[in-house]
Design a protein around this motif. Structure first.
Motif, PDB file in Angstrom:
ATOM      1  N   TYR A 108      -6.102   3.068   2.111  1.00 56.60           N
ATOM      2  CA  TYR A 108      -4.992   3.992   2.330  1.00 56.60           C
ATOM      3  C   TYR A 108      -4.945   5.076   1.247  1.00 56.60           C
ATOM      4  CZ  TYR A 108      -2.665   1.764   6.279  1.00 56.60           C
ATOM      5  OH  TYR A 108      -2.349   1.298   7.529  1.00 56.60           O
ATOM      6  N   TYR A 159       0.804  -1.220   0.000  1.00 57.71           N
ATOM      7  CA  TYR A 159       0.000   0.000   0.000  1.00 57.71           C
ATOM      8  C   TYR A 159       0.843   1.278   0.000  1.00 57.71           C
ATOM      9  CZ  TYR A 159       0.742   0.534   5.066  1.00 57.71           C
ATOM     10  OH  TYR A 159       1.301   0.731   6.300  1.00 57.71           O
ATOM     11  N   THR A 191      -5.142  -1.322   0.320  1.00 56.07           N
ATOM     12  CA  THR A 191      -4.557  -0.248  -0.489  1.00 56.07           C
ATOM     13  C   THR A 191      -5.601   0.798  -0.837  1.00 56.07           C
ATOM     14  OG1 THR A 191      -2.887  -1.712  -1.433  1.00 56.07           O
ATOM     15  CG2 THR A 191      -3.388   0.298  -2.655  1.00 56.07           C
TER      16      THR A 191
END
Length: 418
Positions: free
Chosen positions: A286, A234, A283
């Motif tokens: 984030y 990420y 991911t």
């Protein structure tokens, strides 16, 4: 001041003004920071009138003009803001309203430019090309400001997508129209063929900027997506989106294509296709939180800068009166830009309740208009254009920004479920 010192000063001031707004005014974050910055600037100007020997206004004017607002926005912050805004608009939603978005971002911008330009020519006596340049720079709306305010209104999804999509694309198209008109109004700045016709040069420039920017944004977004599909990290994937936003914008400037349109197209692709097929759930979370944070920070700095740019404006009574008159002119231009495309499409599709008043009153002007006015070459009409632009932008953000949410709640809400 060094670049690091300028950045530090901007962050500190935005933080201080944001804190004052949080404790005392409780306005929406960006609007509150603008209001506090404007009040602080006016207090400094008032103190300078009382104690002129201190030279407060001159010192602050030197600091503000030392920060190149136009370059800071047009070649730095704007790409990140547009990329962040586009990340949250889904292509599937946009596909359902694309005729409206397309017409408002093209025909709408052209009509707004013409209405405001000819009105400004009649009102001030400015040469018609100079007046049309003003019409072009004041026509783009601020997608960040309007969407931040409308989040609190319970809008239909189609209407929310129309507002977001049209604002994102009319920024890019308005910038291209501005460049074309500046090339016609100031031939010495034009890089076109000196032996070609001005109209042909303008058409080539528009095609190069608009289509070139879209193609570049899609290609870079697609390449980044293909790389991200093979990565499950990420932190690295967030870094790749940041590299795409920064690098793609600067590459577009280098290639002389529309950087705003490139940023929007890349953001749309990564935010939809990239998020679905190239990112894990972790991911996606984030990336979304990172770009929301970037959006909030840059928006705070941008609105703070707008507030202190009063030191770069000629505060003459006749110019301020002209600015007040031009508020109505800008609203007329926006009304035409909204109503004509909707009437063209009404026989073929239905629209959400309140679409006309919400999109007219919600077409907030923002930092891009001030930046474009500052980027004009020095001349007889630049001080007036800058002052009028500043008056319209401040009115738009504060008055329209603080009331459009209530208007949207009144005329554009989903019907209550029984």
């Amino acid at each position: 001041m060094t670049l690091l010192q300028i950045a530090s000063l901007l962050i500190v001031l935005a933080g201080v003004f944001g804190t004052i707004n949080y404790f005392f005014f409780r306005l929406p974050s960006a609007i509150g920071i603008l209001v506090v910055a404007l009040l602080a600037s006016m207090a400094a100007l008032g103190l300078d009138l009382v104690l002129p020997t201190l030279g407060i206004a001159e010192t602050l004017r030197g600091v503000v003009t030392g920060i190149d607002f136009s370059d800071a926005l047009l070649e730095g912050m704007l790409g990140l803001l547009l990329f962040a805004g586009a990340l949250h608009v889904k292509l599937s939603d946009l596909r359902a309203v694309w005729p409206t978005v397309l017409l408002m971002a093209t025909i709408g911008v052209a009509l707004s430019t013409a209405v405001i330009g000819f009105g400004f020519h009649w009102l001030t006596g400015a040469p018609i090309l100079i007046a049309l340049v003003f019409g072009a720079l004041i026509s783009p709306t601020d997608p960040v400001a309007v969407m931040g305010v409308l989040k609190q209104a319970n809008l239909r999804k189609s209407l929310e997508t129309q507002v977001a999509g049209e604002s994102l694309f009319n920024d890019g198209v308005g910038y291209v129209v501005f460049l074309v008109l500046v090339g016609l109004a100031f031939p010495a700045l034009s890089h076109g063929d000196a032996h070609g016709s001005p109209a042909m040069d303008a058409a080539k420039l528009f095609a190069q900027e608009a289509l070139g920017g879209a193609v570049l944004g899609i290609v870079l977004g697609w390449l980044t997506f293909r790389v991200m599909r093979h990565i499950d990290d990420y932190a690295l994937e967030v870094l790749l989106t940041l590299a795409l936003a920064f690098g793609g914008y600067e590459l577009a400037i280098f290639l002389h294509v529309s950087a705003p349109i490139a940023a929007v197209c890349a953001g749309l692709l990564i935010g939809d296709i990239g998020a679905k097929h190239g990112m894990s759930e972790e991911t996606r979370e984030y990336v979304e939180k990172f770009w929301v944070l970037i959006d909030e920070i840059l928006n705070a700095v941008l609105f703070m800068l707008i507030g202190v740019e009063i030191f770069a404006v000629a505060l003459e009574v006749d110019m301020l009166v002209t600015g007040v008159l031009c508020i109505a002119l800008a609203l007329c231009g926006r009304l035409v830009a909204v109503v004509v495309p909707i009437l063209m499409l009404k026989p073929f599709r239905s629209f959400a309740p309140g679409v006309m008043p919400i999109m007219t009153w919600g077409g907030l002007k923002g930092g891009i208009s001030v930046a474009l006015a500052l980027s004009l070459p020095d001349g007889e009409w630049k001080p007036l254009i800058l002052t009028v632009t500043y008056v319209i932008v401040v009115f738009s953000i504060i008055v329209q920004g603080l009331t459009v949410g209530r208007l949207a709640n009144r005329v554009g809400r989903e019907p209550d479920l029984v």
